[in-house]
Write an enzyme that holds these catalytic residues in place. Structure first.
Site, PDB file in Angstrom:
ATOM      1  N   GLY A  46      31.647  82.325  69.361  1.00  0.00           N
ATOM      2  CA  GLY A  46      30.875  81.255  69.985  1.00  0.00           C
ATOM      3  C   GLY A  46      31.278  79.919  69.391  1.00  0.00           C
ATOM      4  O   GLY A  46      31.733  79.857  68.240  1.00  0.00           O
ATOM      5  N   GLN A  51      30.525  71.247  67.161  1.00  0.00           N
ATOM      6  CA  GLN A  51      31.562  71.813  66.292  1.00  0.00           C
ATOM      7  C   GLN A  51      32.959  71.288  66.609  1.00  0.00           C
ATOM      8  O   GLN A  51      33.901  71.562  65.875  1.00  0.00           O
ATOM      9  CB  GLN A  51      31.565  73.345  66.382  1.00  0.00           C
ATOM     10  CG  GLN A  51      30.290  73.971  65.860  1.00  0.00           C
ATOM     11  CD  GLN A  51      30.377  75.471  65.904  1.00  0.00           C
ATOM     12  OE1 GLN A  51      30.139  76.075  66.939  1.00  0.00           O
ATOM     13  NE2 GLN A  51      30.753  76.087  64.799  1.00  0.00           N
ATOM     14  N   CYS A  88      29.731  81.161  60.509  1.00  0.00           N
ATOM     15  CA  CYS A  88      29.909  80.017  61.404  1.00  0.00           C
ATOM     16  C   CYS A  88      31.277  79.385  61.153  1.00  0.00           C
ATOM     17  O   CYS A  88      31.680  79.211  60.007  1.00  0.00           O
ATOM     18  CB  CYS A  88      28.799  79.007  61.118  1.00  0.00           C
ATOM     19  SG  CYS A  88      28.915  77.533  62.133  1.00  0.00           S
ATOM     20  N   LEU A  89      31.973  79.053  62.235  1.00  0.00           N
ATOM     21  CA  LEU A  89      33.297  78.444  62.102  1.00  0.00           C
ATOM     22  C   LEU A  89      33.230  77.102  61.365  1.00  0.00           C
ATOM     23  O   LEU A  89      34.207  76.686  60.747  1.00  0.00           O
ATOM     24  CB  LEU A  89      33.928  78.226  63.480  1.00  0.00           C
ATOM     25  CG  LEU A  89      34.260  79.498  64.281  1.00  0.00           C
ATOM     26  CD1 LEU A  89      34.799  79.136  65.657  1.00  0.00           C
ATOM     27  CD2 LEU A  89      35.271  80.360  63.534  1.00  0.00           C
ATOM     28  N   HIS A 130      22.192  81.298  67.557  1.00  0.00           N
ATOM     29  CA  HIS A 130      23.082  80.522  66.687  1.00  0.00           C
ATOM     30  C   HIS A 130      23.649  79.302  67.427  1.00  0.00           C
ATOM     31  O   HIS A 130      23.627  78.178  66.916  1.00  0.00           O
ATOM     32  CB  HIS A 130      24.198  81.445  66.191  1.00  0.00           C
ATOM     33  CG  HIS A 130      25.169  80.808  65.244  1.00  0.00           C
ATOM     34  ND1 HIS A 130      25.304  81.201  63.933  1.00  0.00           N
ATOM     35  CD2 HIS A 130      26.067  79.799  65.426  1.00  0.00           C
ATOM     36  CE1 HIS A 130      26.233  80.450  63.354  1.00  0.00           C
ATOM     37  NE2 HIS A 130      26.715  79.596  64.236  1.00  0.00           N
ATOM     38  N   GLU A 131      24.128  79.525  68.648  1.00  0.00           N
ATOM     39  CA  GLU A 131      24.771  78.438  69.397  1.00  0.00           C
ATOM     40  C   GLU A 131      23.744  77.429  69.933  1.00  0.00           C
ATOM     41  O   GLU A 131      24.015  76.233  69.957  1.00  0.00           O
ATOM     42  CB  GLU A 131      25.630  79.002  70.542  1.00  0.00           C
ATOM     43  CG  GLU A 131      26.747  79.944  70.110  1.00  0.00           C
ATOM     44  CD  GLU A 131      27.645  79.391  69.011  1.00  0.00           C
ATOM     45  OE1 GLU A 131      27.845  78.166  68.948  1.00  0.00           O
ATOM     46  OE2 GLU A 131      28.133  80.184  68.194  1.00  0.00           O
ATOM     47  N   HIS A 134      22.939  75.094  67.231  1.00  0.00           N
ATOM     48  CA  HIS A 134      23.962  74.038  67.082  1.00  0.00           C
ATOM     49  C   HIS A 134      23.655  72.847  67.997  1.00  0.00           C
ATOM     50  O   HIS A 134      23.822  71.697  67.610  1.00  0.00           O
ATOM     51  CB  HIS A 134      25.355  74.561  67.445  1.00  0.00           C
ATOM     52  CG  HIS A 134      26.098  75.183  66.295  1.00  0.00           C
ATOM     53  ND1 HIS A 134      26.339  74.515  65.116  1.00  0.00           N
ATOM     54  CD2 HIS A 134      26.684  76.395  66.162  1.00  0.00           C
ATOM     55  CE1 HIS A 134      27.032  75.309  64.304  1.00  0.00           C
ATOM     56  NE2 HIS A 134      27.249  76.454  64.908  1.00  0.00           N
TER      57      HIS A 134
HETATM   58 ZN   LIG Z   1      28.166  78.103  64.164  1.00  0.00          ZN
END
Ligand SMILES: [Zn+2]
Length: 163
Positions: A46, A51, A88-89, A130-131, A134
């Site tokens: 995701g 991000q 998380c990226l 999670h997304e 964000h």
């Molecule tokens: Zn993330």
């Protein structure tokens, strides 16, 4: 398609609530395509617009066969409980065990502006939460107690310094 640079903690854009998507045009579809490409290149499931440095309420995901673009996402319902690893990226994929709801209903608009509702369980539910977080300027580590959060950040900084 262009590979975008992934914004990392503690960048300010990650802590800001995103602006709503109002135009569903070729530009938005190109952005979503870039986000998919960037997510796949980073081996994530995701990726949200903050991000890639954009304060917008938009995310893409491809998780356990659920592939979608979600603009202006909202969590309609979240029930049950699961405990599992999450990363998380934007935090170097350093994992932490986090409790989340197990059954989550997402409401969002697709890349053409059509509203849809979708229910997800387990890892998919975790991804929805999670997304959407964000898009509201929240990171998964914000859900952790202070000491554990600091541990994750410390590990992230350490791994980053090795690169
Ligand atoms: Zn993330």
């Amino acid at each position: 398609m262009t590979l975008r640079k992934i914004t990392e903690y503690p960048s300010e854009v990650l802590t800001r609530s995103g602006e709503s998507i109002t135009k569903f045009d070729a530009e938005l579809r190109a952005l979503a395509a870039d986000m998919f490409e960037t997510m796949y290149a980073a081996e994530g499931v995701g990726l949200a617009a903050p991000q890639v440095g954009l304060p917008l309420r938009l995310f893409v995901m491809d998780c356990e066969g659920v592939k979608l673009v979600a603009a202006n996402p909202e969590i309609v319902s979240a029930i049950g409980e699961q405990s599992g690893q999450e990363g998380c990226l934007s935090v170097g994929k350093v994992p932490a065990v986090l409790k989340r709801a197990d059954k989550v209903k997402l409401r969002a608009q697709d890349e053409n502006g059509e509203w849809f509702e979708l229910e997800g369980e387990g890892y998919v539910a975790r991804c929805f939460l999670h997304e959407t977080d964000h898009c509201d300027g929240k990171l998964f580590i914000d859900h952790l107690p202070k000491l554990r959060r600091e541990m994750i950040v410390k590990r992230f900084r350490k791994e980053k310094s090795w690169k």
